[in-house]
Design a protein around this motif. Structure first.
Motif, PDB file in Angstrom:
ATOM      1  N   MET A   1      10.350  -4.341 -17.228  1.00  0.00           N
ATOM      2  CA  MET A   1      11.126  -5.578 -17.176  1.00  0.00           C
ATOM      3  C   MET A   1      12.424  -5.365 -16.421  1.00  0.00           C
ATOM      4  O   MET A   1      12.732  -6.036 -15.468  1.00  0.00           O
ATOM      5  CB  MET A   1      11.427  -6.070 -18.591  1.00  0.00           C
ATOM      6  CG  MET A   1      12.314  -7.305 -18.644  1.00  0.00           C
ATOM      7  SD  MET A   1      12.618  -7.851 -20.325  1.00  0.00           S
ATOM      8  CE  MET A   1      13.606  -6.523 -20.979  1.00  0.00           C
ATOM      9  N   ALA A   2      13.253  -4.410 -16.834  1.00  0.00           N
ATOM     10  CA  ALA A   2      14.529  -4.168 -16.181  1.00  0.00           C
ATOM     11  C   ALA A   2      14.791  -2.683 -16.111  1.00  0.00           C
ATOM     12  O   ALA A   2      14.447  -1.932 -17.017  1.00  0.00           O
ATOM     13  CB  ALA A   2      15.658  -4.867 -16.935  1.00  0.00           C
ATOM     14  N   GLU A   3      15.412  -2.279 -15.003  1.00  0.00           N
ATOM     15  CA  GLU A   3      15.863  -0.906 -14.913  1.00  0.00           C
ATOM     16  C   GLU A   3      17.115  -0.799 -15.770  1.00  0.00           C
ATOM     17  O   GLU A   3      18.037  -1.596 -15.651  1.00  0.00           O
ATOM     18  CB  GLU A   3      16.203  -0.575 -13.450  1.00  0.00           C
ATOM     19  CG  GLU A   3      15.031  -0.742 -12.498  1.00  0.00           C
ATOM     20  CD  GLU A   3      15.468  -0.576 -11.058  1.00  0.00           C
ATOM     21  OE1 GLU A   3      16.656  -0.271 -10.828  1.00  0.00           O
ATOM     22  OE2 GLU A   3      14.616  -0.742 -10.175  1.00  0.00           O
ATOM     23  N   HIS A   4      17.187   0.196 -16.654  1.00  0.00           N
ATOM     24  CA  HIS A   4      18.387   0.283 -17.459  1.00  0.00           C
ATOM     25  C   HIS A   4      18.771   1.719 -17.768  1.00  0.00           C
ATOM     26  O   HIS A   4      17.948   2.598 -17.864  1.00  0.00           O
ATOM     27  CB  HIS A   4      18.258  -0.527 -18.758  1.00  0.00           C
ATOM     28  CG  HIS A   4      17.231   0.000 -19.719  1.00  0.00           C
ATOM     29  ND1 HIS A   4      15.945  -0.456 -19.723  1.00  0.00           N
ATOM     30  CD2 HIS A   4      17.314   0.947 -20.687  1.00  0.00           C
ATOM     31  CE1 HIS A   4      15.259   0.179 -20.676  1.00  0.00           C
ATOM     32  NE2 HIS A   4      16.069   1.032 -21.256  1.00  0.00           N
TER      33      HIS A   4
ATOM     34  N   LEU B   1      11.105 -10.498 -14.634  1.00  0.00           N
ATOM     35  CA  LEU B   1      10.518 -11.124 -15.822  1.00  0.00           C
ATOM     36  C   LEU B   1       9.224 -11.844 -15.477  1.00  0.00           C
ATOM     37  O   LEU B   1       9.097 -12.470 -14.424  1.00  0.00           O
ATOM     38  CB  LEU B   1      11.495 -12.134 -16.441  1.00  0.00           C
ATOM     39  CG  LEU B   1      12.864 -11.611 -16.888  1.00  0.00           C
ATOM     40  CD1 LEU B   1      13.706 -12.765 -17.421  1.00  0.00           C
ATOM     41  CD2 LEU B   1      12.716 -10.529 -17.944  1.00  0.00           C
ATOM     42  N   THR B   2       8.267 -11.773 -16.398  1.00  0.00           N
ATOM     43  CA  THR B   2       7.038 -12.541 -16.259  1.00  0.00           C
ATOM     44  C   THR B   2       7.296 -14.001 -16.628  1.00  0.00           C
ATOM     45  O   THR B   2       8.323 -14.343 -17.222  1.00  0.00           O
ATOM     46  CB  THR B   2       5.929 -11.986 -17.165  1.00  0.00           C
ATOM     47  OG1 THR B   2       6.314 -12.206 -18.546  1.00  0.00           O
ATOM     48  CG2 THR B   2       5.708 -10.499 -16.929  1.00  0.00           C
TER      49      THR B   2
ATOM     50  N   LYS C   1       9.592 -18.269 -20.199  1.00  0.00           N
ATOM     51  CA  LYS C   1       9.383 -19.437 -21.058  1.00  0.00           C
ATOM     52  C   LYS C   1       9.865 -19.170 -22.479  1.00  0.00           C
ATOM     53  O   LYS C   1      10.433 -20.056 -23.137  1.00  0.00           O
ATOM     54  CB  LYS C   1       7.902 -19.834 -21.053  1.00  0.00           C
ATOM     55  CG  LYS C   1       7.447 -20.508 -19.768  1.00  0.00           C
ATOM     56  CD  LYS C   1       6.018 -21.038 -19.886  1.00  0.00           C
ATOM     57  CE  LYS C   1       5.625 -21.850 -18.672  1.00  0.00           C
ATOM     58  NZ  LYS C   1       4.285 -22.454 -18.786  1.00  0.00           N
ATOM     59  N   CYS C   2       9.652 -17.958 -22.945  1.00  0.00           N
ATOM     60  CA  CYS C   2      10.087 -17.597 -24.295  1.00  0.00           C
ATOM     61  C   CYS C   2      11.610 -17.705 -24.418  1.00  0.00           C
ATOM     62  O   CYS C   2      12.137 -18.301 -25.372  1.00  0.00           O
ATOM     63  CB  CYS C   2       9.613 -16.187 -24.622  1.00  0.00           C
ATOM     64  SG  CYS C   2      10.132 -15.591 -26.242  1.00  0.00           S
ATOM     65  N   LEU C   3      12.339 -17.129 -23.463  1.00  0.00           N
ATOM     66  CA  LEU C   3      13.805 -17.183 -23.510  1.00  0.00           C
ATOM     67  C   LEU C   3      14.309 -18.620 -23.344  1.00  0.00           C
ATOM     68  O   LEU C   3      15.289 -19.010 -23.994  1.00  0.00           O
ATOM     69  CB  LEU C   3      14.401 -16.280 -22.436  1.00  0.00           C
ATOM     70  CG  LEU C   3      14.237 -14.778 -22.642  1.00  0.00           C
ATOM     71  CD1 LEU C   3      14.898 -14.005 -21.495  1.00  0.00           C
ATOM     72  CD2 LEU C   3      14.811 -14.314 -23.976  1.00  0.00           C
TER      73      LEU C   3
ATOM     74  N   ASP D   1       0.415 -14.002 -12.366  1.00  0.00           N
ATOM     75  CA  ASP D   1       0.944 -12.640 -12.308  1.00  0.00           C
ATOM     76  C   ASP D   1       2.272 -12.562 -11.554  1.00  0.00           C
ATOM     77  O   ASP D   1       2.788 -11.472 -11.313  1.00  0.00           O
ATOM     78  CB  ASP D   1      -0.069 -11.681 -11.676  1.00  0.00           C
ATOM     79  CG  ASP D   1      -0.447 -12.075 -10.248  1.00  0.00           C
ATOM     80  OD1 ASP D   1       0.097 -13.083  -9.739  1.00  0.00           O
ATOM     81  OD2 ASP D   1      -1.288 -11.371  -9.649  1.00  0.00           O
ATOM     82  N   ARG D   2       2.836 -13.705 -11.193  1.00  0.00           N
ATOM     83  CA  ARG D   2       4.136 -13.724 -10.519  1.00  0.00           C
ATOM     84  C   ARG D   2       5.227 -13.285 -11.473  1.00  0.00           C
ATOM     85  O   ARG D   2       5.253 -13.664 -12.642  1.00  0.00           O
ATOM     86  CB  ARG D   2       4.423 -15.136 -10.008  1.00  0.00           C
ATOM     87  CG  ARG D   2       5.839 -15.329  -9.436  1.00  0.00           C
ATOM     88  CD  ARG D   2       5.980 -16.709  -8.805  1.00  0.00           C
ATOM     89  NE  ARG D   2       5.757 -17.769  -9.782  1.00  0.00           N
ATOM     90  CZ  ARG D   2       6.731 -18.412 -10.416  1.00  0.00           C
ATOM     91  NH1 ARG D   2       7.995 -18.100 -10.196  1.00  0.00           N
ATOM     92  NH2 ARG D   2       6.441 -19.377 -11.276  1.00  0.00           N
ATOM     93  N   CYS D   3       6.165 -12.503 -10.959  1.00  0.00           N
ATOM     94  CA  CYS D   3       7.387 -12.164 -11.682  1.00  0.00           C
ATOM     95  C   CYS D   3       8.574 -12.726 -10.904  1.00  0.00           C
ATOM     96  O   CYS D   3       8.581 -12.728  -9.677  1.00  0.00           O
ATOM     97  CB  CYS D   3       7.545 -10.652 -11.831  1.00  0.00           C
ATOM     98  SG  CYS D   3       6.434  -9.907 -13.040  1.00  0.00           S
TER      99      CYS D   3
END
Length: 355
Positions: A1-4, A110-111, A116-118, A159-161
């Motif tokens: 999801m994110a580089e951290h 993000l997918t 949509k969830c956020l 499958d787009r992010c």
């Protein structure tokens, strides 16, 4: 999801993280009778209940979070669309299993389901950022209409992010603005309506959606996928920083501006996605002496901001316009020349949209 890198990240703990505890106010039936509970236990109980009106659910979440909800949704509209809020809202632990977002990262991807969830939790008021929709704002009506339509789209398995990237450059040395510059293409219409896929957003330092009808707010409202990314930033943009949001879907068209915004039509989902460049201009309307806009220091600041943004599109095209000349009170002739000069150095072709 994110580089951290946790050493340098500012964490945002989501409702299901163990540290997201709230006082048990006894308003919601929970499995365990404890003094404190996670906010997720409250939300899960509310969302799985089929007896409470949706408006009461939003009110209870605000009470447990000890906050004031800024989300205005007419009860009938909320009831009609609440099955979508419930569906995606309940996916939070599944889609974000760590229960934490590490903010201020160079890249966040993000997918569609994660987005949509956020978005649904921004509607619920269970996250630090909510939708500031106002009862009397025509723009807010448009944003609600577009958001609920987006949630209803059958694109969950796409499958787009959508990717958000943070860019910075070292300040450049700039000579005096030349008297004559290469003339940029000029077109009528809005930046969103232009066929160029790369588009400038006239953002605030703290970018994101809002209740009004500024250019930034209208773009965030028309591209609802963008609305979640302010959650991933803990601070405002610095003078040499910009943000890009790529592979993002425009959902609707509007007419008017400011207080006159009206819904126009939905856009059929297609394979054409856009890249949005978020860059903030100086807020000239806050200057005591408006002539300071023309100082070398302030012109240099604007040149560096534009060059940082335009450099991400070297060899390509980008649609822009009256950057910093609306609510921020900038002088269009100066801002246009600044953008042209920075684009020339970045080797980018800019198209000016005059609306």
């Amino acid at each position: 999801m994110a580089e951290h890198n946790t050493e340098y990240s500012s964490p945002l703990y989501l409702p299901h993280h163990p540290t997201s505890s709230v006082l048990n106010r006894g308003l919601v039936e929970l499995l365990h009778d404890r003094d404190t509970v996670t906010i997720w236990e409250v939300i899960d109980s509310l969302l799985t209940s089929m007896t409470l009106p949706p408006s009461d659910i939003l009110e209870y979440i605000a009470i447990y979070r000890d906050s004031i909800s800024t989300v205005y949704i007419p009860p009938d509209e909320l009831t009609i669309n609440f099955h979508l809020v419930r569906k995606y809202g309940l996916m939070l632990p599944q889609l974000y299993p760590d229960g934490v977002i590490f903010r201020d990262q160079k890249t966040i991807s993000l997918t569609i389901l994660q987005i949509k969830c956020l978005l649904c939790h921004m509607v619920l008021g269970s996250l630090p950022k909510q939708f500031e929709w106002k009862e009397t704002s025509r723009a807010s009506v448009y944003y609600r209409h577009v958001l609920f339509y987006y949630l209803s789209l059958d694109n969950d398995t796409n499958d787009r992010c959508v990717t958000c990237t943070h860019h910075t450059i070292a300040p450049c040395q700039w000579e005096q603005l030349p008297e004559v510059l290469h003339q940029s293409d000029i077109c009528t219409g809005t930046i969103e309506d232009n066929s160029i896929k790369n588009k400038v957003v006239f953002s605030n330092k703290n970018f994101g959606p809002g209740p009004g009808g500024t250019q930034e707010e209208l773009i965030f409202g028309s591209y609802p996928e963008t609305c979640v990314f302010p959650l991933f930033f803990s601070r405002s943009l610095r003078d040499s920083e910009v943000v890009l949001i790529s592979q993002v879907l425009r959902v609707a068209e509007y007419s008017g501006y400011g207080r006159e915004v009206e819904f126009k039509s939905f856009i059929e989902p297609s394979a054409e996605y856009h890249t949005l460049l978020l860059m903030d201009a100086l807020e000239i309307d806050l200057f005591e002496d408006k002539k300071e806009e023309f100082s070398n220091e302030n012109i240099t600041r604007e040149l560096n901001k534009c060059f940082c943004g335009f450099s991400q599109f070297t060899g390509g095209d980008i649609a822009t316009g009256r950057w910093g000349c609306g609510a921020f009170g900038g002088t269009y002739s100066l801002k246009k020349r600044i953008q042209q000069f920075a684009a020339n150095r970045a080797k980018v072709n800019i198209i000016f949209c005059e609306i």
